[in-house]
Design a protein around this motif. Structure first.
Motif, mmCIF file in Angstrom:
data_model
loop_
_atom_site.group_PDB
_atom_site.id
_atom_site.type_symbol
_atom_site.label_atom_id
_atom_site.label_comp_id
_atom_site.label_asym_id
_atom_site.label_seq_id
_atom_site.Cartn_x
_atom_site.Cartn_y
_atom_site.Cartn_z
ATOM 1 N N LYS A 8 0.845 -1.185 0.000
ATOM 2 C CA LYS A 8 0.000 0.000 0.000
ATOM 3 C C LYS A 8 0.893 1.251 0.000
ATOM 4 N N SER A 9 0.289 2.402 -0.234
ATOM 5 C CA SER A 9 1.028 3.668 -0.222
ATOM 6 C C SER A 9 0.302 4.671 0.651
ATOM 7 N N ALA A 58 9.882 5.279 -1.264
ATOM 8 C CA ALA A 58 9.683 6.459 -0.427
ATOM 9 C C ALA A 58 9.915 7.704 -1.261
ATOM 10 N N HIS A 59 9.024 8.648 -1.144
ATOM 11 C CA HIS A 59 9.175 9.921 -1.849
ATOM 12 C C HIS A 59 8.974 11.055 -0.859
ATOM 13 N N GLY A 60 9.900 12.000 -0.853
ATOM 14 C CA GLY A 60 9.792 13.120 0.077
ATOM 15 C C GLY A 60 10.090 14.446 -0.584
ATOM 16 N N GLU A 61 9.454 15.488 -0.086
ATOM 17 C CA GLU A 61 9.683 16.834 -0.580
ATOM 18 C C GLU A 61 9.578 17.830 0.565
ATOM 19 N N LEU A 71 1.621 21.876 -1.466
ATOM 20 C CA LEU A 71 0.958 20.667 -0.977
ATOM 21 C C LEU A 71 0.479 19.789 -2.123
ATOM 22 N N GLU A 72 -0.202 20.391 -3.090
ATOM 23 C CA GLU A 72 -0.754 19.631 -4.216
ATOM 24 C C GLU A 72 0.346 19.015 -5.073
ATOM 25 N N LYS A 73 1.451 19.719 -5.222
ATOM 26 C CA LYS A 73 2.586 19.197 -5.982
ATOM 27 C C LYS A 73 3.142 17.947 -5.300
ATOM 28 N N TRP A 74 3.281 17.999 -3.995
ATOM 29 C CA TRP A 74 3.799 16.850 -3.240
ATOM 30 C C TRP A 74 2.871 15.647 -3.369
ATOM 31 N N VAL A 75 1.582 15.865 -3.208
ATOM 32 C CA VAL A 75 0.618 14.771 -3.311
ATOM 33 C C VAL A 75 0.684 14.127 -4.694
ATOM 34 N N ALA A 76 0.701 14.935 -5.745
ATOM 35 C CA ALA A 76 0.745 14.403 -7.108
ATOM 36 C C ALA A 76 2.046 13.648 -7.364
ATOM 37 N N SER A 77 3.158 14.185 -6.866
ATOM 38 C CA SER A 77 4.455 13.520 -7.048
ATOM 39 C C SER A 77 4.505 12.190 -6.317
ATOM 40 N N CYS A 78 3.941 12.163 -5.114
ATOM 41 C CA CYS A 78 3.895 10.913 -4.350
ATOM 42 C C CYS A 78 3.065 9.864 -5.090
ATOM 43 N N ALA A 79 1.912 10.280 -5.586
ATOM 44 C CA ALA A 79 1.032 9.339 -6.294
ATOM 45 C C ALA A 79 1.737 8.747 -7.501
ATOM 46 N N VAL A 122 -5.814 14.582 -1.838
ATOM 47 C CA VAL A 122 -5.634 13.121 -1.880
ATOM 48 C C VAL A 122 -6.892 12.369 -2.295
ATOM 49 N N LEU A 123 -8.055 12.992 -2.180
ATOM 50 C CA LEU A 123 -9.305 12.282 -2.444
ATOM 51 C C LEU A 123 -9.383 11.634 -3.826
ATOM 52 N N PRO A 124 -8.968 12.318 -4.896
ATOM 53 C CA PRO A 124 -9.056 11.662 -6.211
ATOM 54 C C PRO A 124 -8.276 10.355 -6.286
ATOM 55 N N TYR A 125 -7.215 10.250 -5.518
ATOM 56 C CA TYR A 125 -6.403 9.030 -5.510
ATOM 57 C C TYR A 125 -7.011 7.983 -4.578
ATOM 58 N N LEU A 126 -7.522 8.418 -3.423
ATOM 59 C CA LEU A 126 -8.149 7.480 -2.494
ATOM 60 C C LEU A 126 -9.384 6.836 -3.120
ATOM 61 N N GLU A 127 -10.072 7.578 -3.969
ATOM 62 C CA GLU A 127 -11.263 7.043 -4.626
ATOM 63 C C GLU A 127 -10.934 5.858 -5.536
ATOM 64 N N LYS A 128 -9.683 5.784 -5.987
ATOM 65 C CA LYS A 128 -9.252 4.695 -6.854
ATOM 66 C C LYS A 128 -8.726 3.491 -6.057
#
Length: 253
Positions: A8-9, A58-61, A71-79, A122-128
């Motif tokens: 999981k991520s 692991a991905h960090g910023e 914040l949004e950039k970090w979430v997208a990069s992590c995904a 994060v919601l668009p990714y959690l929905e998947k």
């Protein structure tokens, strides 16, 4: 017990020290890929390397969670790097030292507004995900009178209200939302360690008020967070788990 977190991520804000670092480490030890953010570049780099050494992605910023773009950039990069997002932990906090207007604004923007922004990101990714889960770190300061009318407790209480309503809204999508409210937790160089050094009488009186006779440990918080993130807790949502050694005196229904 297999928490079914392997592969999981999960993203955790404020994850290079204290409870956040402990959560990230516990997740990696379960085989979970992790997204890391904090404000110190060296600490982010070191934490990413430690987690990768445990055999996970692991991905960090460097992220200012009050800044939407960052914040949004970090979430997208992590995904992208981790291959999706299954869980999110809202851990970063402004603390509670400033009781002036600046402190109220800072706590609102960090503890409440940034949590809302993070959830939206994060919601668009959690929905998947087949096991989407959100966990927010609140505090027993939100539950009972403690340390006076200060922004920290008020904003942590607002966070609990938001999480409870969010749980109800997202349940039909299979996304679970829970909160954890720790009492006094001792972490080396953390807030209660600093209080112990600077105000030993406050530290000792607080310790004496805890029936267990000690402050909590970061591991005792992270283990509950992992359980709430885990698919095996698949019917638990809208809960607030208090971890305080019976420090708070209310009866929990």
């Amino acid at each position: 017990m297999d928490l079914q977190l392997k592969g999981k991520s999960v993203l955790v804000t404020g994850s290079t020290k204290g409870i956040g670092l402990n959560i990230i480490t516990a997740l990696a030890n379960e085989g979970c890929n992790v997204g890391i953010c904090a404000r110190n570049a060296d600490e982010v780099k070191a934490t990413v390397e430690k987690m990768q050494a445990l055999g996970v992605k692991a991905h960090g910023e460097v992220v200012d969670i009050t800044d939407s773009e960052s914040l949004e950039k970090w979430v997208a990069s992590c995904a992208e790097t981790l291959g999706g997002i299954d869980g999110f932990v809202s851990n970063a906090s402004a603390g509670g030292a400033d009781v002036e207007e600046s402190g109220w604004r800072r706590n609102f923007e960090t503890d409440v507004l940034a949590t809302w922004k993070s959830v939206n990101a994060v919601l668009p990714y959690l929905e998947k995900s087949s096991s989407g889960s959100i966990v927010a770190l609140s505090s027993t300061a939100a539950l009972e009178a403690f340390a006076g009318p200060v922004p920290f407790g008020a904003m942590k209480a607002a966070m609990l209200n938001y999480m409870g309503n969010l749980a109800n809204q997202l349940a039909p999508q299979g996304i679970r939302v829970n909160s954890v409210s720790p009492g006094p937790i001792f972490i080396k160089d953390g807030a209660w360690d600093q209080i112990k050094q600077a105000m030993p009488e406050v530290y000792e009186s607080t310790k004496a008020a805890i029936p267990f006779g000690r402050l909590g440990k970061a591991e005792e918080v992270s283990s509950q967070v992992l359980l709430l993130l885990s698919p095996i807790a698949g019917f638990t949502t809208g809960a607030n788990i208090v971890i305080d050694g019976s420090f708070t005196k209310r009866i929990q229904y």
